[in-house]
Scaffold this motif. Structure first.
Motif, PDB file in Angstrom:
ATOM      1  N   ALA A   5     -30.828 -39.589  37.815  1.00 13.08           N
ATOM      2  CA  ALA A   5     -30.346 -40.354  38.965  1.00 13.08           C
ATOM      3  C   ALA A   5     -29.280 -39.587  39.738  1.00 13.08           C
ATOM      4  CB  ALA A   5     -29.798 -41.701  38.500  1.00 13.08           C
ATOM      5  N   GLY A   6     -28.523 -38.733  39.039  1.00 14.31           N
ATOM      6  CA  GLY A   6     -27.456 -37.987  39.684  1.00 14.31           C
ATOM      7  C   GLY A   6     -27.891 -36.695  40.339  1.00 14.31           C
ATOM      8  N   LEU A   7     -29.116 -36.257  40.103  1.00 16.38           N
ATOM      9  CA  LEU A   7     -29.545 -34.952  40.622  1.00 16.38           C
ATOM     10  C   LEU A   7     -29.578 -34.862  42.146  1.00 16.38           C
ATOM     11  CD1 LEU A   7     -32.370 -33.954  38.096  1.00 16.38           C
ATOM     12  CD2 LEU A   7     -30.054 -33.000  38.282  1.00 16.38           C
ATOM     13  N   PRO A   8     -30.043 -35.883  42.876  1.00 20.11           N
ATOM     14  CA  PRO A   8     -30.070 -35.747  44.333  1.00 20.11           C
ATOM     15  C   PRO A   8     -28.705 -35.458  44.950  1.00 20.11           C
ATOM     16  CG  PRO A   8     -31.481 -37.555  43.668  1.00 20.11           C
ATOM     17  CD  PRO A   8     -30.724 -37.129  42.453  1.00 20.11           C
ATOM     18  N   ALA A   9     -27.646 -35.882  44.282  1.00 21.28           N
ATOM     19  CA  ALA A   9     -26.298 -35.660  44.821  1.00 21.28           C
ATOM     20  C   ALA A   9     -25.886 -34.194  44.766  1.00 21.28           C
ATOM     21  CB  ALA A   9     -25.280 -36.510  44.062  1.00 21.28           C
ATOM     22  N   VAL A  10     -26.546 -33.399  43.928  1.00 22.08           N
ATOM     23  CA  VAL A  10     -26.142 -31.997  43.767  1.00 22.08           C
ATOM     24  C   VAL A  10     -27.235 -31.002  44.145  1.00 22.08           C
ATOM     25  CG1 VAL A  10     -24.449 -32.532  41.972  1.00 22.08           C
ATOM     26  CG2 VAL A  10     -26.790 -31.975  41.306  1.00 22.08           C
ATOM     27  N   GLU A  61     -44.165 -36.904  29.677  1.00 24.85           N
ATOM     28  CA  GLU A  61     -44.646 -37.762  30.755  1.00 24.85           C
ATOM     29  C   GLU A  61     -43.569 -38.724  31.228  1.00 24.85           C
ATOM     30  OE1 GLU A  61     -47.773 -35.779  28.783  1.00 24.85           O
ATOM     31  OE2 GLU A  61     -46.340 -37.174  27.879  1.00 24.85           O
ATOM     32  N   ALA A  62     -42.733 -39.213  30.316  1.00 25.53           N
ATOM     33  CA  ALA A  62     -41.635 -40.104  30.713  1.00 25.53           C
ATOM     34  C   ALA A  62     -40.588 -39.349  31.525  1.00 25.53           C
ATOM     35  CB  ALA A  62     -40.988 -40.733  29.473  1.00 25.53           C
ATOM     36  N   VAL A  63     -40.318 -38.112  31.135  1.00 27.51           N
ATOM     37  CA  VAL A  63     -39.376 -37.282  31.893  1.00 27.51           C
ATOM     38  C   VAL A  63     -39.945 -36.966  33.267  1.00 27.51           C
ATOM     39  CG1 VAL A  63     -38.169 -35.070  31.944  1.00 27.51           C
ATOM     40  CG2 VAL A  63     -38.325 -36.352  29.793  1.00 27.51           C
ATOM     41  N   ASP A  64     -41.240 -36.663  33.329  1.00 25.76           N
ATOM     42  CA  ASP A  64     -41.872 -36.393  34.620  1.00 25.76           C
ATOM     43  C   ASP A  64     -41.760 -37.597  35.553  1.00 25.76           C
ATOM     44  OD1 ASP A  64     -42.571 -33.834  33.909  1.00 25.76           O
ATOM     45  OD2 ASP A  64     -44.633 -34.344  33.365  1.00 25.76           O
ATOM     46  N   ALA A  65     -41.851 -38.806  35.001  1.00 23.59           N
ATOM     47  CA  ALA A  65     -41.725 -40.005  35.827  1.00 23.59           C
ATOM     48  C   ALA A  65     -40.320 -40.122  36.400  1.00 23.59           C
ATOM     49  CB  ALA A  65     -42.080 -41.247  35.005  1.00 23.59           C
ATOM     50  N   LEU A  66     -39.303 -39.798  35.601  1.00 24.16           N
ATOM     51  CA  LEU A  66     -37.927 -39.802  36.110  1.00 24.16           C
ATOM     52  C   LEU A  66     -37.776 -38.765  37.215  1.00 24.16           C
ATOM     53  CD1 LEU A  66     -35.724 -40.028  32.874  1.00 24.16           C
ATOM     54  CD2 LEU A  66     -36.456 -41.891  34.384  1.00 24.16           C
ATOM     55  N   ALA A  67     -38.357 -37.585  36.996  1.00 24.05           N
ATOM     56  CA  ALA A  67     -38.270 -36.523  37.995  1.00 24.05           C
ATOM     57  C   ALA A  67     -38.955 -36.937  39.292  1.00 24.05           C
ATOM     58  CB  ALA A  67     -38.887 -35.239  37.444  1.00 24.05           C
TER      59      ALA A  67
END
Length: 206
Positions: free
Chosen positions: A126-131, A175-181
């Protein structure tokens, strides 16, 4: 007294990881490493990728040892580490972020997702777009399951050890990580098999 920590695993995996990073980050300029741990990866990768500004970061408790190792490396592209971690409150994300907030065209993290709770993994994404800048790369190294299946008996045993130590830890399903990405606009572009039944997975933003 030195506050440096040491990871034998970092010494074993750093060269194979660097070979993949050299391929995917050859045209990048600024990398944020989340969860720098001992600082061994940061100093090695900054030396092997001298065109990159490599920004290490971790929990504040780990910064003195990381800073000591990076100071010994004395590389011009390796600044002092930041305090940064995935947090759940006041809202899920990465904190604290400096002001003004810089953006990076690559993010790297190694051996972090399986030691965090799933809620903290969600917060990290969730925090990745900020950086992350547009067209940024995300590179994650570590063990992954596929469709709930372990890739090896050693990973099954490692997962049991992780859960015995912390019930909220564990090897994550790819697959769960890919969904978060995907929810953050990241598309998987590469997955490379690595030593000791690990993977280096690379996503592109945008």
């Amino acid at each position: 007294m030195s506050q440096q920590r040491w990871s034998e695993a970092c010494e074993r995996n750093r060269a194979p990881i660097l070979a993949v990073l050299q391929r995917h980050l050859h045209d990048r300029r600024r990398v944020l490493e989340i969860g720098s741990g001992t600082g061994q990866h940061a100093s090695y990768f900054a030396a092997g990728l001298p065109h990159l500004h490599w920004q290490a970061s971790d929990h504040p408790d780990h910064l003195p040892g990381i800073a000591e190792r990076l100071a010994e490396a004395a590389l011009p592209n390796l600044p002092a580490p930041w305090p940064l971690q995935a947090v759940l409150s006041p809202h899920p994300g990465l904190a604290p972020l400096p002001t003004p907030r810089p953006t990076f065209d690559a993010v790297f993290t190694a051996n972090t997702l399986h030691i965090m709770s799933w809620a903290h993994v969600q917060a990290l994404f969730a925090g990745l777009p900020a950086v992350m800048a547009d067209d940024a790369r995300l590179c994650i190294y570590g063990p992954f399951n596929h469709h709930g299946a372990y890739s090896s008996d050693s990973n099954r045993q490692f997962d049991a050890w992780l859960k015995a130590r912390d019930p909220e830890a564990g090897i994550r399903d790819a697959e769960a990580v890919d969904a978060l990405a995907a929810a953050q606009g990241l598309q998987l572009i590469d997955e490379v098999a690595m030593p000791a039944n690990n993977r280096l997975r690379v996503w592109r933003r945008g």
